[in-house]
Design an enzyme around this catalytic site. Structure first.
Site, PDB file in Angstrom:
ATOM      1  N   GLN A  83      32.372  53.118 -31.653  1.00  0.00           N
ATOM      2  CA  GLN A  83      33.287  52.000 -31.940  1.00  0.00           C
ATOM      3  C   GLN A  83      33.382  51.660 -33.438  1.00  0.00           C
ATOM      4  OE1 GLN A  83      31.083  52.007 -29.421  1.00  0.00           O
ATOM      5  NE2 GLN A  83      32.474  52.055 -27.686  1.00  0.00           N
TER       6      GLN A  83
ATOM      7  N   TYR B 159      34.530  49.982 -14.449  1.00  0.00           N
ATOM      8  CA  TYR B 159      33.676  48.797 -14.586  1.00  0.00           C
ATOM      9  C   TYR B 159      34.469  47.564 -14.227  1.00  0.00           C
ATOM     10  CZ  TYR B 159      30.875  52.033 -17.298  1.00  0.00           C
ATOM     11  OH  TYR B 159      30.153  53.107 -17.710  1.00  0.00           O
TER      12      TYR B 159
ATOM     13  N   HIS C 111      27.497  46.291 -15.833  1.00  0.00           N
ATOM     14  CA  HIS C 111      28.123  46.236 -17.159  1.00  0.00           C
ATOM     15  C   HIS C 111      28.392  44.805 -17.605  1.00  0.00           C
ATOM     16  CE1 HIS C 111      29.686  48.395 -20.555  1.00  0.00           C
ATOM     17  NE2 HIS C 111      29.497  49.536 -19.924  1.00  0.00           N
TER      18      HIS C 111
ATOM     19  N   GLU D  97      21.991  48.416 -13.138  1.00  0.00           N
ATOM     20  CA  GLU D  97      21.953  48.408 -14.605  1.00  0.00           C
ATOM     21  C   GLU D  97      22.712  47.226 -15.195  1.00  0.00           C
ATOM     22  OE1 GLU D  97      23.499  52.088 -16.031  1.00  0.00           O
ATOM     23  OE2 GLU D  97      23.934  51.276 -18.015  1.00  0.00           O
TER      24      GLU D  97
ATOM     25  N   HIS E 106      20.001  55.766 -22.735  1.00  0.00           N
ATOM     26  CA  HIS E 106      21.462  55.816 -22.624  1.00  0.00           C
ATOM     27  C   HIS E 106      21.951  57.196 -23.069  1.00  0.00           C
ATOM     28  CE1 HIS E 106      25.555  53.957 -23.890  1.00  0.00           C
ATOM     29  NE2 HIS E 106      25.468  53.890 -22.582  1.00  0.00           N
TER      30      HIS E 106
ATOM     31  N   ASP F 187      29.349  59.340 -25.713  1.00  0.00           N
ATOM     32  CA  ASP F 187      29.298  58.916 -27.107  1.00  0.00           C
ATOM     33  C   ASP F 187      27.876  58.951 -27.671  1.00  0.00           C
ATOM     34  OD1 ASP F 187      28.839  56.765 -25.421  1.00  0.00           O
ATOM     35  OD2 ASP F 187      29.708  55.271 -26.748  1.00  0.00           O
TER      36      ASP F 187
HETATM   37 MG    MG Z   1      25.749  51.049 -18.908  1.00  0.00          MG
END
Ligand code: MG
Length: 444
Positions: free
Chosen positions: A82, A197, A252, A276, A352, A356
């Site tokens: 980002q 999400y 999320h 999560e 993670h 990305d």
């Molecule tokens: Mg996540």
């Protein structure tokens, strides 16, 4: 004689000192070492640079650290999809002059000093830049030791890193067939999401669009339909795909904390492997309430930057999986300490690992996965052919496991000429606004 042979010679002479003359004092050995290595050039950092590339339209940033030994360099991941440009500036204009001329061997010393060189610290841009430098130094140390990085971290605790994969669908049927496909590929752990999400497909056109509030491209998330659909999703996948497959889900952070607590209580009956990111980092205080209500395993941390965000959650045993983005917290040096902290509280890792993260960063994840006793699970990734071409040596997947190669260092290289053929997309890459029906901004 090159530097490596000189060192070898010095090592031999010290060994003779130790084993040939058992009575030698430590002082004498140290003095012999000093004599043998006197005048040897230390391995200096000569250049630190950011390489930006987007072979699969994701903005990757990799840091290359060059040294005074011709041909010896390291690579580290500094990917912040980002905000890639500020990271590149932090690397090229600040870390490069800071690190140039310093000793490439002293990784911990470099980390501590580079970390405080901005005085203000623990932000995502500077942490990513620091990670690029840090991981590259681990890569260099592995190459000098002629060992993969996992060996430097203590050696293997397992043969490969067990992974989970992502399955999603616009509706239950589509999701179910995606889960069945993943099970056929031998994944034992599967993350299930309905409509991405927050299930924007599940609700009607939001009122803010009719009112021309925000931009037409802004997305929409309604907590009630999402919660009800997520419970139905677990019910459906358990009843159609069985009890053996481990199911994961990412909230999320997009719903009010008390709704997340109620949802996770409801999901307990479907025995998820973990749920999560129930809360945004700003709502860390809710974890205590969540723990009092349910024993569903919780994973948290992909947005964390600062040790204050994780130390309390780990030491009070409020989460079960630590899920930080390793470049986002400053690299391998800090991640291995975080893993050690978690070990004593029986919190497992789930670094993670989405698209990305560069292949260099995925390799760093996997080397750490191999070497820590409290490994939990690794998020897997599918590299496109273009990404594989740019990053030879990338980690590979087989039967739901991630493997690194046995090359010294992190084992991943970069084809810089090819990388230059994939410039960053024109869109700056910001996280698109998500709104409630009345237009209120939702925090991921
Ligand atoms: Mg996540």
């Amino acid at each position: 004689m090159n530097r490596r042979n000189l060192i070898k010679g010095a090592g031999l002479s010290i060994a003779t000192g130790i084993f040939g003359m058992a009575s030698k004092t430590e002082e004498a050995i140290a003095s012999e070492y000093a004599k043998a290595t006197k005048g040897l050039p230390r391995l200096r950092i000569t250049n630190v640079k950011a390489i930006l590339t987007a072979p699969q339209r994701i903005r990757l940033c990799v840091v290359k650290v060059e040294t005074s030994e011709p041909g010896l360099y390291g690579l580290g991941c500094a990917t912040f999809n980002q905000r890639p440009l500020p990271v590149a500036v932090a690397v090229d204009k600040y870390l490069n002059p800071f690190a140039k001329g310093r000793d490439a061997d002293n990784i911990e010393d470099m980390w501590q000093n580079a970390y405080t060189s901005s005085y203000w610290r623990n932000g995502p841009v500077l942490n990513n830049a620091l990670s690029g430098l840090d991981q590259a130094l681990w890569d260099i140390k592995g190459k000098r030791a002629n060992m993969p990085v996992y060996q430097l971290l203590g050696g293997k605790c397992r043969f490969a890193a067990d992974c989970y994969t992502h399955c999603s669908g616009r509706d239950l049927k589509q999701l179910e067939s995606s889960v069945r496909r993943a099970m056929k590929e031998n994944f034992r752990h599967i993350r299930i999401q309905l409509g991405g999400y927050g299930s924007p497909h599940l609700s009607e056109k939001p009122h803010f669009k009719d009112a021309e509030f925000g931009l037409p491209s802004d997305s929409h998330m309604k907590p009630g339909p999402y919660v009800r659909a997520t419970i139905k999703m677990f019910e459906h996948i358990r009843s159609t795909c069985g009890d053996e497959v481990e199911l994961l889900h990412d909230i999320h952070e997009r719903i009010p904390p008390i709704m997340a607590i109620n949802l996770i209580k409801e999901l307990e009956q479907y025995h998820p492997f973990f749920i999560e990111d129930p809360f945004a980092p700003e709502d860390n205080g809710y974890f205590k309430l969540l723990r009092q209500q349910t024993s569903t395993p919780i994973a948290m941390g992909e947005l964390f930057n600062n040790p204050h965000e994780w130390v309390g959650l780990v030491s009070e045993r409020l989460i079960d999986f630590i899920r930080v983005h390793i470049s986002q917290i400053g690299g391998l040096t800090v991640a291995r300490k975080l893993a050690a902290l978690c070990e004593w509280f029986n919190v497992r890792s789930a670094w993670h690992g989405p698209g990305d993260v560069s292949p260099v960063g995925h390799a760093a994840n996997a080397h750490l996965d191999l070497a820590i006793p409290n490994f939990g699970i690794q998020e897997s990734v599918r590299f496109s052919q273009k990404t594989k071409d740019v990053f030879p040596g990338y980690p590979t997947m087989k039967d739901g496991y991630m493997y690194v190669n046995e090359a010294p260092g992190l084992g991943v290289d970069i084809d810089e000429k090819l990388a230059a053929k994939y410039p960053l997309p024109e869109h700056p890459g910001y996280w698109s606004p998500v709104r409630r029906s009345d237009g209120t901004a939702v925090r991921p």
